[in-house]
Design an enzyme around this catalytic site. Structure first.
Site, PDB file in Angstrom:
ATOM      1  N   ASN A 106       0.825  -1.202   0.000  1.00 32.24           N
ATOM      2  CA  ASN A 106       0.000   0.000   0.000  1.00 32.24           C
ATOM      3  C   ASN A 106       0.862   1.256   0.000  1.00 32.24           C
ATOM      4  O   ASN A 106       1.933   1.287   0.604  1.00 32.24           O
ATOM      5  CB  ASN A 106      -0.926   0.009   1.219  1.00 32.24           C
ATOM      6  CG  ASN A 106      -1.860  -1.184   1.243  1.00 32.24           C
ATOM      7  OD1 ASN A 106      -2.228  -1.704   0.200  1.00 32.24           O
ATOM      8  ND2 ASN A 106      -2.249  -1.616   2.427  1.00 32.24           N
ATOM      9  N   HIS A 137       6.046  -0.323  -2.467  1.00 29.66           N
ATOM     10  CA  HIS A 137       5.514   0.441  -3.603  1.00 29.66           C
ATOM     11  C   HIS A 137       5.595   1.938  -3.357  1.00 29.66           C
ATOM     12  O   HIS A 137       4.997   2.719  -4.099  1.00 29.66           O
ATOM     13  CB  HIS A 137       4.074   0.019  -3.905  1.00 29.66           C
ATOM     14  CG  HIS A 137       3.971  -1.361  -4.486  1.00 29.66           C
ATOM     15  ND1 HIS A 137       2.787  -2.047  -4.597  1.00 29.66           N
ATOM     16  CD2 HIS A 137       4.921  -2.189  -4.992  1.00 29.66           C
ATOM     17  CE1 HIS A 137       3.007  -3.236  -5.149  1.00 29.66           C
ATOM     18  NE2 HIS A 137       4.304  -3.338  -5.391  1.00 29.66           N
ATOM     19  N   THR A 177      -4.661  -9.192   0.667  1.00 23.37           N
ATOM     20  CA  THR A 177      -4.175  -9.227  -0.710  1.00 23.37           C
ATOM     21  C   THR A 177      -4.279 -10.646  -1.258  1.00 23.37           C
ATOM     22  O   THR A 177      -4.067 -11.620  -0.522  1.00 23.37           O
ATOM     23  CB  THR A 177      -2.713  -8.749  -0.808  1.00 23.37           C
ATOM     24  OG1 THR A 177      -2.262  -8.890  -2.159  1.00 23.37           O
ATOM     25  CG2 THR A 177      -1.796  -9.529   0.117  1.00 23.37           C
TER      26      THR A 177
END
Length: 340
Positions: free
Chosen positions: A115, A156, A284
């Site tokens: 995230n 990320h 996820t």
């Protein structure tokens, strides 16, 4: 019967957790669902009139930095307003060694999040502050470590991150300003097909109608759009008005990992996965590489895998434990550290 099965599953998982030496959590969008963070995946994955996924590539930024910055400004404003939910806080408590010892007395812990919303970071900082401890996290995407182990890796990136596009500079920093630059102020309201409202300047208790909100945003954008026939919901902001590098003045970009780019700190991530003996997959389906391989690698060397997700996934069959339901309800119950 279902309750009894869940209780037995929880007890068995906690017993496996107690034997863990190197525990890793892989977190995805489902972790932040309880905080109202949009994913833009599946149906409805459109921002203004654009496919949101098409706005998350290096090529898209090169082709239209104004549009991409407006999209990420929208994400910034949305994510900055979100708050960590009970699932974030349960993991943050588990990150604190003095609490984690109650379940896994001889373990280290790393949270690897896919995230970009920064809620994992904020939850950890909140819990450490509640215990009067300094944050184990740095102010940038640097080496967030405690006792030699990384506590958090934002593989990320972070929506507040900014990266210089000048390859001779490449300065990166965490910039939580809202807005990040004056030209982007108000553009978050220009969302096609969605009724956005803002508090009226005349009365804090009233709300603008969608038309009034649009007019308010248009007024704030006055003078920043280039001349020509431009869609009112997709203004074109000149390059010199977009965020710039604080050191060299070059155009900056959001410091998040776009499609086709390599995740941040990937070598460190793969080393942690190689050493882990417990992998907890939260929110996820882990079908996007390289994250798709993480739980399988832990299983390959005899580790334990647990999955927490809202619905069944394709890789659940290889997990030792599967907990289905909202993460914000399951994690606090299974880890049971909220009142310690």
């Amino acid at each position: 019967m279902e309750q009894d099965h869940l209780d037995r599953n929880v007890q068995a998982f906690r017993e496996a957790l107690s034997r863990g030496k190197r525990i890793v959590v892989l977190a995805g969008a489902g972790l932040s669902a309880g905080s109202g963070v949009p994913t833009f995946r599946g149906k409805g994955g459109v921002w203004r009139k654009h496919d949101a996924l098409s706005l998350s590539t290096p090529a898209a930024f090169i082709g239209n930095p104004s549009r991409i910055w407006q999209f990420h400004h929208f994400l910034r404003e949305t994510m900055f307003k979100a708050v960590p939910n009970p699932a974030h806080l349960a993991l943050a408590r588990f990150a604190l060694p003095q609490l984690r010892r109650q379940l896994a007395p001889e373990s280290t812990f790393t949270l690897i999040t896919q995230n970009i919303d920064g809620l994992d970071r904020r939850a950890i900082e909140q819990i450490y502050a509640e215990f009067g401890l300094p944050s184990p996290l740095s102010g940038t995407a640097g080496q967030e470590k405690l006792a030699g182990e990384p506590v958090l890796i934002e593989m990320h990136g972070h929506i507040g991150g900014v990266l210089c596009t000048n390859y001779e500079c490449r300065h990166r920093e965490l910039n939580l300003s809202s807005p990040i630059c004056p030209a982007l102020a108000g553009t978050e309201l220009l969302v096609e097909g969605k009724e956005e409202t803002q508090p009226s300047a005349q009365s804090k208790g009233s709300k603008r109608t969608p038309a009034e909100a649009r007019a308010w945003a248009e007024a704030r954008l006055a003078g920043v759009r280039q001349s020509g026939d431009i869609d009112a919901t997709d203004p074109d902001i000149p390059l010199d008005k977009l965020p710039r590098c604080r050191l060299c003045g070059a155009l900056a970009r959001p410091d998040v990992v776009w499609f086709t780019e390599v995740p941040q700190r990937i070598d460190e991530v793969m080393h942690i996965i190689k050493e882990a003996d417990v992998c907890i997959v939260v929110g996820t389906s882990a079908v996007v590489h390289p994250a798709a391989t993480f739980s399988a690698k832990v299983k390959e060397h005899g580790g334990t895998v647990a999955v927490f997700n809202i619905e069944p996934g394709k890789r659940d069959s290889m997990a030792d434990f599967v907990f289905l339901g909202p993460c914000e309800e399951l994690l606090p119950r299974v880890l049971a550290l909220e009142s310690q």
